[in-house]
Design a protein around this motif. Structure first.
Motif, PDB file in Angstrom:
ATOM      1  N   SER A   1       0.827  -1.193   0.000  1.00  0.00           N
ATOM      2  CA  SER A   1       0.000   0.000   0.000  1.00  0.00           C
ATOM      3  C   SER A   1       0.873   1.259   0.000  1.00  0.00           C
ATOM      4  O   SER A   1       0.601   2.217  -0.733  1.00  0.00           O
ATOM      5  CB  SER A   1      -0.918  -0.005   1.226  1.00  0.00           C
ATOM      6  N   GLU A   2       1.934   1.243   0.773  1.00  0.00           N
ATOM      7  CA  GLU A   2       2.857   2.371   0.816  1.00  0.00           C
ATOM      8  C   GLU A   2       3.510   2.595  -0.553  1.00  0.00           C
ATOM      9  O   GLU A   2       3.608   3.723  -1.033  1.00  0.00           O
ATOM     10  CB  GLU A   2       3.928   2.116   1.878  1.00  0.00           C
ATOM     11  N   LEU A   3       3.937   1.525  -1.173  1.00  0.00           N
ATOM     12  CA  LEU A   3       4.544   1.600  -2.496  1.00  0.00           C
ATOM     13  C   LEU A   3       3.535   2.114  -3.523  1.00  0.00           C
ATOM     14  O   LEU A   3       3.848   2.986  -4.336  1.00  0.00           O
ATOM     15  CB  LEU A   3       5.059   0.222  -2.921  1.00  0.00           C
ATOM     16  N   PHE A   4       2.339   1.585  -3.457  1.00  0.00           N
ATOM     17  CA  PHE A   4       1.272   1.974  -4.373  1.00  0.00           C
ATOM     18  C   PHE A   4       1.021   3.478  -4.296  1.00  0.00           C
ATOM     19  O   PHE A   4       1.016   4.169  -5.315  1.00  0.00           O
ATOM     20  CB  PHE A   4      -0.009   1.198  -4.035  1.00  0.00           C
ATOM     21  N   TYR A   5       0.843   3.994  -3.094  1.00  0.00           N
ATOM     22  CA  TYR A   5       0.544   5.420  -2.940  1.00  0.00           C
ATOM     23  C   TYR A   5       1.754   6.295  -3.257  1.00  0.00           C
ATOM     24  O   TYR A   5       1.594   7.452  -3.652  1.00  0.00           O
ATOM     25  CB  TYR A   5      -0.009   5.716  -1.550  1.00  0.00           C
ATOM     26  N   ALA A   6       2.952   5.762  -3.131  1.00  0.00           N
ATOM     27  CA  ALA A   6       4.145   6.527  -3.456  1.00  0.00           C
ATOM     28  C   ALA A   6       4.288   6.736  -4.956  1.00  0.00           C
ATOM     29  O   ALA A   6       4.794   7.774  -5.408  1.00  0.00           O
ATOM     30  CB  ALA A   6       5.379   5.817  -2.911  1.00  0.00           C
ATOM     31  N   TYR A   7       3.857   5.771  -5.747  1.00  0.00           N
ATOM     32  CA  TYR A   7       4.078   5.823  -7.189  1.00  0.00           C
ATOM     33  C   TYR A   7       2.813   6.025  -8.022  1.00  0.00           C
ATOM     34  O   TYR A   7       2.905   6.314  -9.215  1.00  0.00           O
ATOM     35  CB  TYR A   7       4.774   4.540  -7.666  1.00  0.00           C
ATOM     36  N   TYR A   8       1.647   5.861  -7.441  1.00  0.00           N
ATOM     37  CA  TYR A   8       0.399   5.881  -8.207  1.00  0.00           C
ATOM     38  C   TYR A   8       0.253   7.123  -9.074  1.00  0.00           C
ATOM     39  O   TYR A   8      -0.005   7.025 -10.281  1.00  0.00           O
ATOM     40  CB  TYR A   8      -0.812   5.728  -7.279  1.00  0.00           C
ATOM     41  N   ASN A   9       0.389   8.302  -8.478  1.00  0.00           N
ATOM     42  CA  ASN A   9       0.174   9.537  -9.243  1.00  0.00           C
ATOM     43  C   ASN A   9       1.200   9.699 -10.357  1.00  0.00           C
ATOM     44  O   ASN A   9       0.861  10.122 -11.469  1.00  0.00           O
ATOM     45  CB  ASN A   9       0.201  10.756  -8.324  1.00  0.00           C
TER      46      ASN A   9
END
Length: 136
Positions: free
Chosen positions: A25-33
């Motif tokens: 989840s942390e990785l996802f939110y770090a790179y999503y945008n």
């Protein structure tokens, strides 16, 4: 697309490889945008962008065991995103080509039927003209 790397990237990837959803989840939110902006530039569609980005992160989660071997996750993510996006664009182009070919085929078939219909009516008109006046 130059992705901004997370400072604790290696440790985060190890935790994800062990199946830690919170780390993912942390990785996802770090790179999503960042990933979304890149895909949006290529697809010009929010719906398609969301679908591609979801597919990319789903693939990362499914293949999470291999994350520990990745040295530059930002480069890996870029290549993965680029490939998914280009594959999608190729599929859309192939589908559009098939649709265009189908439409041309249907139009040709309709034109052929119209030509046959005109020939049929001309044949009837000719038969009527050749008939004796009483039968006309």
């Amino acid at each position: 697309m130059a992705l901004q790397r997370k400072p604790n990237e290696a440790e985060l990837l190890e935790r994800i490889a062990r199946g830690e959803e919170l780390a993912f989840s942390e990785l996802f939110y770090a790179y999503y945008n960042q990933v979304s902006e890149f895909v949006q530039l290529l697809t010009h569609s929010e719906v398609i962008t969301a679908e591609i980005v979801q597919d990319v992160f789903t693939k990362i989660w499914v293949d999470r065991a291999s994350l520990v071997t990745i040295r530059r996750f930002d480069a890996y993510l870029f290549v993965l995103t680029r490939n998914h996006t280009l594959n999608h664009i190729r599929r859309v182009a192939a589908e559009r080509k098939r649709k265009d070919e189908y439409i041309r085929h249907v139009e040709a078939d309709l034109n052929s039927r119209e030509t046959e219909r005109e020939a049929y009516f001309q044949l009837i008109d000719r038969a009527v003209q050749l008939s004796p006046p009483q039968q006309q």
